[in-house]
Design a protein around this motif. Structure first.
Motif, PDB file in Angstrom:
ATOM      1  N   LYS A 116       1.134  -1.312  -0.157  1.00  0.00           N
ATOM      2  CA  LYS A 116      -0.151   0.126   0.024  1.00  0.00           C
ATOM      3  C   LYS A 116       0.835   1.330  -0.034  1.00  0.00           C
ATOM      4  N   VAL A 117       2.056   1.406   0.653  1.00  0.00           N
ATOM      5  CA  VAL A 117       2.672   2.216   0.887  1.00  0.00           C
ATOM      6  C   VAL A 117       3.447   2.603  -0.622  1.00  0.00           C
ATOM      7  N   GLU A 151       2.241   1.752  -3.419  1.00  0.00           N
ATOM      8  CA  GLU A 151       1.201   2.094  -4.245  1.00  0.00           C
ATOM      9  C   GLU A 151       0.966   3.507  -4.072  1.00  0.00           C
ATOM     10  N   TYR A 152       0.949   4.221  -2.793  1.00  0.00           N
ATOM     11  CA  TYR A 152       0.883   5.637  -2.626  1.00  0.00           C
ATOM     12  C   TYR A 152       2.088   6.300  -3.249  1.00  0.00           C
ATOM     13  N   VAL A 153       3.324   6.060  -3.079  1.00  0.00           N
ATOM     14  CA  VAL A 153       4.415   6.768  -3.373  1.00  0.00           C
ATOM     15  C   VAL A 153       4.201   6.579  -4.896  1.00  0.00           C
ATOM     16  N   LYS A 166       1.683   6.648  -7.101  1.00  0.00           N
ATOM     17  CA  LYS A 166       0.731   7.363  -7.283  1.00  0.00           C
ATOM     18  C   LYS A 166       1.081   8.843  -7.289  1.00  0.00           C
ATOM     19  N   GLN A 167       1.984   9.162  -6.289  1.00  0.00           N
ATOM     20  CA  GLN A 167       2.506  10.614  -6.306  1.00  0.00           C
ATOM     21  C   GLN A 167       3.411  10.815  -7.324  1.00  0.00           C
ATOM     22  N   THR A 193       1.544   4.989   8.857  1.00  0.00           N
ATOM     23  CA  THR A 193       0.741   6.029   7.957  1.00  0.00           C
ATOM     24  C   THR A 193       0.836   6.004   6.705  1.00  0.00           C
ATOM     25  N   GLY A 194       1.957   5.423   6.251  1.00  0.00           N
ATOM     26  CA  GLY A 194       2.347   5.529   4.971  1.00  0.00           C
ATOM     27  C   GLY A 194       2.974   6.975   4.477  1.00  0.00           C
ATOM     28  N   THR A 195       3.138   7.985   5.525  1.00  0.00           N
ATOM     29  CA  THR A 195       3.542   9.023   5.145  1.00  0.00           C
ATOM     30  C   THR A 195       4.811   9.180   4.760  1.00  0.00           C
TER      31      THR A 195
END
Length: 110
Positions: free
Chosen positions: A35-36, A38-40, A42-43, A95-97
């Motif tokens: 998930k982390v 995937e988030y990165v 996407k950014q 948090t995935g931040t």
């Protein structure tokens, strides 16, 4: 069972249930490394396509500005006007931040 013992039994069960719920909610759980990543990704895709990515699947300790974290480390590759650019990132495991991001020098990126 009379109403007093039913009331006391209900109150005890309510207190135990409330405590168990509080403990369950307050436990920190890690975000999955997938998930982390995937988030990165996407950014990064907002500024153009990416050509590759990776993430270390195990969280490791990390300190930044005297704050202690558990983090995932990973990387992203992208092609920018014919030049291959590689980045390393560090993201909070809970948090995935994104906590840190740095572009690798070209001699290391090859």
């Amino acid at each position: 069972m009379n109403w007093k013992s039913s009331f006391i039994l209900g109150a005890v069960i309510g207190v135990i249930g409330g405590y168990a719920a509080k403990e369950f909610i307050s436990k920190k759980t890690k975000v999955s490394p997938e998930k982390v990543l995937e988030y990165v990704k996407k950014q990064f895709k907002e500024s153009g396509p990416i050509s590759g990515s990776w993430i270390h699947m195990e969280a490791v300790p990390y300190e930044k500005h005297q704050f202690h974290y558990e983090v995932y480390k990973g990387g992203i590759s992208k092609n920018n006007n014919g030049t291959n650019e590689q980045y390393e990132f560090i993201a909070d495991a809970y948090t995935g931040t994104l906590l840190d991001l740095r572009r690798l020098p070209e001699e290391l990126a090859s």
